[in-house]
Write an enzyme that holds these catalytic residues in place. Structure first.
Site, PDB file in Angstrom:
ATOM      1  N   ARG A 177      52.321 -12.251  -0.941  1.00  0.00           N
ATOM      2  CA  ARG A 177      53.369 -12.727   0.092  1.00  0.00           C
ATOM      3  C   ARG A 177      53.752 -11.862   1.339  1.00  0.00           C
ATOM      4  NH1 ARG A 177      53.906 -13.163  -5.373  1.00  0.00           N
ATOM      5  NH2 ARG A 177      52.141 -11.885  -5.426  1.00  0.00           N
ATOM      6  N   ARG A 200      46.859  -3.689   6.495  1.00  0.00           N
ATOM      7  CA  ARG A 200      46.701  -3.960   4.939  1.00  0.00           C
ATOM      8  C   ARG A 200      45.636  -3.226   4.927  1.00  0.00           C
ATOM      9  NH1 ARG A 200      49.103  -7.485  -0.441  1.00  0.00           N
ATOM     10  NH2 ARG A 200      50.510  -5.589  -0.138  1.00  0.00           N
TER      11      ARG A 200
HETATM   12  N1   CP Z   1      54.222  -7.667  -3.127  1.00  0.00           N
HETATM   13  C1   CP Z   1      53.363  -8.079  -2.604  1.00  0.00           C
HETATM   14  O1   CP Z   1      52.940  -6.490  -1.138  1.00  0.00           O
HETATM   15  O2   CP Z   1      52.551  -8.935  -2.660  1.00  0.00           O
HETATM   16  P1   CP Z   1      51.118  -9.256  -2.113  1.00  0.00           P
HETATM   17  O3   CP Z   1      50.026  -8.534  -2.684  1.00  0.00           O
HETATM   18  O4   CP Z   1      51.581 -10.444  -2.393  1.00  0.00           O
HETATM   19  O5   CP Z   1      51.257  -9.118  -0.532  1.00  0.00           O
END
Ligand code: CP
Length: 308
Positions: A56, A106
């Site tokens: 996401r 991230r």
């Molecule tokens: N909610 C969220 O951070 O999803 P992802 O890890 O898929 O980015």
């Protein structure tokens, strides 16, 4: 012209956001819900630096950039980076910031985004750093709560699951502290909210209580915010003890308030049974879709002095 308080800002934690900042993001996101495309990021390059898996966050940031006329460079793991030759995260971020107008990062390491902020010559957005923070998720969570309940002040919200390692929880509780919200903290005893976060809630005068019985809490709340047990953040033996402690099934919702909405940052593993998806309470897929307008708002506000 109204002031854009987010212009050229870093988004590393939710602690640094004011109520005015949050309202500005929400008002701008609301515009992007109506107008899905624009040119606010024309001639801008976003570096999408994902050292950890994501569906996401990465794809909604990249889609947001493309919808607003910008371009994306980046990676989805460090396998093809020169960190394999021993380059530090600091140097990596410093160099990438000379190729891009904004970095989305991230990383599994707590504090990675703060380090990137020190190293980079362009704004940084933290897309999740270890068990620490995930501020853009918290913004889209609260935007979704406002959307599905029509207001925020006066709500009762249950945060359920891994409150210790869940970075979305740490960011969301800090945002909740800007509002008049009553929190129910539901978790296994070993995965309760870190003291540093609960101390902040106390300081801000937020009402909260700790629980281990989900059924008792469900009839009291307007929002049930579920989280996954963060298996990757602790040992296998500890995980076995807590993994199936809170599983929501549709029969548990018989005493729910009519306005109850269930949220989850996703991915879910087995915290919410599929039969809940068909109830009027499920709102987690709409929540995931809101990642787009909220991240469009953040990118366009950070990279344009004038309001979109
Ligand atoms: N909610 C969220 O951070 O999803 P992802 O890890 O898929 O980015």
């Amino acid at each position: 012209m109204s002031e854009n308080s987010l212009y050229q800002r870093n988004i590393v934690t939710t602690k640094e956001l004011s109520l005015d900042d949050v309202n500005l993001v929400f008002a701008t996101a609301q515009k992007f819900k109506q107008q899905k495309h624009g040119n606010q990021l024309q001639n801008k390059i976003i570096a999408s630096c994902f050292f950890e898996p994501s569906t996401r966050t990465r794809l909604s940031f990249e889609s947001s950039t493309i919808r607003l006329g910008g371009k994306v460079v980046g990676f989805t793991s460090d396998e093809a980076l020169s960190v394999q030759k021993g380059e530090t995260l600091y140097d990596t971020m410093r160099v990438i910031s000379s190729y891009a107008d904004l970095i989305v990062i991230r990383h599994s390491q707590e504090g990675a985004a703060a380090l990137a902020e020190q190293a980079a010559s362009c704004p940084i957005i933290n897309a999740g750093d270890g068990a620490n923070q995930h501020p853009t998720q918290a913004l889209l969570d609260l935007f979704t709560i406002q959307e599905c309940q029509q207001h925020i002040d006066g709500l009762s919200i249950a945060l359920v699951g891994d409150l210790k390692y869940g970075r979305t929880i740490h960011s969301l509780t800090q945002l909740c502290a800007l509002f008049d919200i009553r929190l129910y903290l539901v978790s296994p005893e070993t995965l309760t909210l870190p003291e540093s976060v609960s101390d902040l809630l106390k300081k801000k005068g937020i009402r909260f209580s700790f629980h281990d019985d989900l059924k008792e809490v469900i009839p009291k709340v307007d929002v049930l915010y579920f989280t996954r047990i963060q298996q990757e953040r602790f040992g296998a033996a500890e995980y076995q003890l807590v993994k199936n402690q809170f599983i929501l099934t549709s029969d548990m919702l018989s005493k729910a308030k009519p306005n109850l909405k269930i949220l989850h940052p996703l991915p879910r593993v087995n915290e919410i049974a599929p039969d809940v998806d068909n109830t009027p309470y499920a709102y987690y897929f709409q929540q995931a879709a809101n990642g787009l307008p909220v991240r469009q708002a953040l990118l366009s506000l950070i990279l344009n002095e004038s309001l979109p």
